[in-house]
Design a protein around this motif. Structure first.
Motif, PDB file in Angstrom:
ATOM      1  N   LEU A 230       2.574  49.934  53.799  1.00  0.00           N
ATOM      2  CA  LEU A 230       2.254  51.287  53.355  1.00  0.00           C
ATOM      3  C   LEU A 230       3.359  52.256  53.763  1.00  0.00           C
ATOM      4  O   LEU A 230       4.006  52.076  54.802  1.00  0.00           O
ATOM      5  N   PRO A 231       3.587  53.309  52.984  1.00  0.00           N
ATOM      6  CA  PRO A 231       4.740  54.197  53.221  1.00  0.00           C
ATOM      7  C   PRO A 231       4.821  54.778  54.621  1.00  0.00           C
ATOM      8  O   PRO A 231       5.916  54.907  55.179  1.00  0.00           O
ATOM      9  N   HIS A 232       3.673  55.132  55.234  1.00  0.00           N
ATOM     10  CA  HIS A 232       3.758  55.807  56.530  1.00  0.00           C
ATOM     11  C   HIS A 232       4.126  54.867  57.668  1.00  0.00           C
ATOM     12  O   HIS A 232       4.300  55.300  58.806  1.00  0.00           O
ATOM     13  N   VAL A 233       4.291  53.575  57.381  1.00  0.00           N
ATOM     14  CA  VAL A 233       4.763  52.632  58.399  1.00  0.00           C
ATOM     15  C   VAL A 233       6.286  52.703  58.543  1.00  0.00           C
ATOM     16  O   VAL A 233       6.842  52.282  59.560  1.00  0.00           O
ATOM     17  N   ALA A 234       6.973  53.248  57.557  1.00  0.00           N
ATOM     18  CA  ALA A 234       8.444  53.231  57.506  1.00  0.00           C
ATOM     19  C   ALA A 234       9.118  53.713  58.790  1.00  0.00           C
ATOM     20  O   ALA A 234      10.021  53.040  59.306  1.00  0.00           O
ATOM     21  N   PRO A 235       8.760  54.878  59.356  1.00  0.00           N
ATOM     22  CA  PRO A 235       9.469  55.324  60.561  1.00  0.00           C
ATOM     23  C   PRO A 235       9.278  54.390  61.756  1.00  0.00           C
ATOM     24  O   PRO A 235      10.172  54.286  62.618  1.00  0.00           O
ATOM     25  N   HIS A 236       8.174  53.695  61.817  1.00  0.00           N
ATOM     26  CA  HIS A 236       7.937  52.767  62.921  1.00  0.00           C
ATOM     27  C   HIS A 236       8.819  51.531  62.783  1.00  0.00           C
ATOM     28  O   HIS A 236       9.344  51.017  63.772  1.00  0.00           O
ATOM     29  N   LEU A 237       9.013  51.063  61.557  1.00  0.00           N
ATOM     30  CA  LEU A 237       9.939  49.957  61.348  1.00  0.00           C
ATOM     31  C   LEU A 237      11.369  50.401  61.626  1.00  0.00           C
ATOM     32  O   LEU A 237      12.163  49.643  62.201  1.00  0.00           O
ATOM     33  N   ALA A 238      11.704  51.631  61.236  1.00  0.00           N
ATOM     34  CA  ALA A 238      13.061  52.133  61.473  1.00  0.00           C
ATOM     35  C   ALA A 238      13.391  52.133  62.961  1.00  0.00           C
ATOM     36  O   ALA A 238      14.523  51.805  63.358  1.00  0.00           O
TER      37      ALA A 238
END
Length: 370
Positions: A230-238
């Motif tokens: 889901l899109p809001h996971v992106a900063p955590h993966l970054a």
């Protein structure tokens, strides 16, 4: 850090508990009218989880791991905790077997438990404990409504399973930290079991902040990986990508695996994902994985597995109950996962077991794409 003996430290308080033999876990014989020990531990288990979480939160385990056997007074002074509250906490933890020793010779963390209680260890479970205490325990009373009315009827009036876990940035971060702690350390072994040396592109479906992808990339220099979530996971993966210096080798593809097709790759991974959903949903996801999987590629399912009798291990059985209120899925046996993979069109399906609680089930895509 150098360990010191009890006599080397100042400020030790006089013992207030009777001397005991730390090696005697049973004490006096249990009377005929005593509650059976398995039942006793189950009845009082709610206290154990909260006691372990409290001791972890206040740095009790970290202090004992760093300094060795210590009395209550020393621990209280070092951690800034109330001494009487701490005394009762330590007694309970010793009774449950989480600690050994006593207030005469000092309390200790058993060597086999230390990796799970040491904040500096890759096996540390502090974030998972926090999730159990702050999230799971508040939702378990829902089981009463399920028992009376059925899960489907009750859930019809509730938010979707992950809405609470992803309700805001704080809850999302807490949940993803817990999942990282459950997944990253064992992922190293799972990557080795998977044998990714010839793999080119790993698609990590629902891969969150990337515990499996990061481990795979660290062990496989020629590999690149895409986390689909889901899109809001992106900063955590970054943050994971930056912390491990993976650059363009680790990418993020935003999407919803219920609505969207999956990115194409020669390795499609589901880590702690399929157990969140019912059989029909899993079948649909695996069919999508089959369409996205390159000819000759594989799907990698990583999850807890029930023994063939469907009752053990204990942690799998307990988490299966917890997942009844937190997800729409369940834990399965190896045979059940093999059946789901075959039904989705994968061949040469097999199970590769790790030495830990998470195992690997593999399905192959036919070389001709058929």
């Amino acid at each position: 850090m150098e360990q010191r003996t009890l006599d080397d430290r100042s400020g030790g308080d006089a013992p207030r508990t009777p001397p005991s033999d730390p090696g005697d876990a049973t004490g006096p014989p249990r009377g005929d009218g005593a509650m059976p020990e398995p039942l006793e531990r189950a009845v009082f288990g709610i206290h154990a989880t909260h006691a372990v979480h409290l001791a972890d939160r206040h740095g009790v385990f970290a202090f004992l791991i760093a300094h060795g056997a210590s009395r209550t007074g020393n621990i209280a002074a070092a951690t800034g905790t109330d001494e009487e509250t701490l005394r009762r906490l330590l007694i309970a933890l010793q009774a449950f077997g989480v600690l050994t020793g006593d207030d005469r010779d000092g309390y200790r963390v058993p060597a086999e438990s230390a990796p799970y209680l040491d904040p500096d260890s890759p096996r540390y479970t502090g974030a998972f404990l926090q999730h159990l205490v702050t999230s799971t325990s508040g939702r378990l009373p829902q089981l009463a409504a399920y028992a009376a009315r059925g899960k489907a009827r009750v859930d019809a009036d509730l938010p979707a399973p992950f809405d609470a876990m992803y309700a805001d940035e704080g809850s999302t971060a807490t949940f993803l930290r817990a999942m990282w702690q459950l997944s990253f350390d064992v992922s190293d072994e799972l990557v080795a079991l998977a044998g990714l040396g010839a793999a080119r592109h790993l698609v990590d479906v629902g891969g969150a902040n990337g515990p499996f992808s990061v481990s795979a990339l660290l062990r496989t220099p020629a590999l690149r990986a895409t986390v689909f979530d889901l899109p809001h996971v992106a900063p955590h993966l970054a943050r994971s990508r930056d912390a491990y210096g993976l650059g363009e080798r680790l990418r993020f593809a935003p999407g919803d695996f219920f609505r969207d097709e999956l990115p194409e790759g020669d390795q499609l991974a589901f880590g702690y994902v399929l157990s969140d959903w019912d059989d029909d949903t899993c079948a649909a996801l695996l069919r999508k994985a089959r369409r996205a999987c390159a000819p000759g590629g594989r799907v990698l399912v990583m999850d807890r597995l029930f023994d063939d009798d469907g009752h053990r291990p204990l942690a799998t059985a307990v988490m299966n109950l917890s997942m009844h209120v937190e997800t729409r899925g369940r834990h399965r046996t190896a045979g059940e996962y093999l059946g789901l993979l075959r039904d989705a069109g994968f061949t040469d399906c097999e199970v590769r077991r790790s030495s830990r609680e998470k195992h690997l089930v593999i399905g192959h895509s036919a070389p001709d794409g058929g």
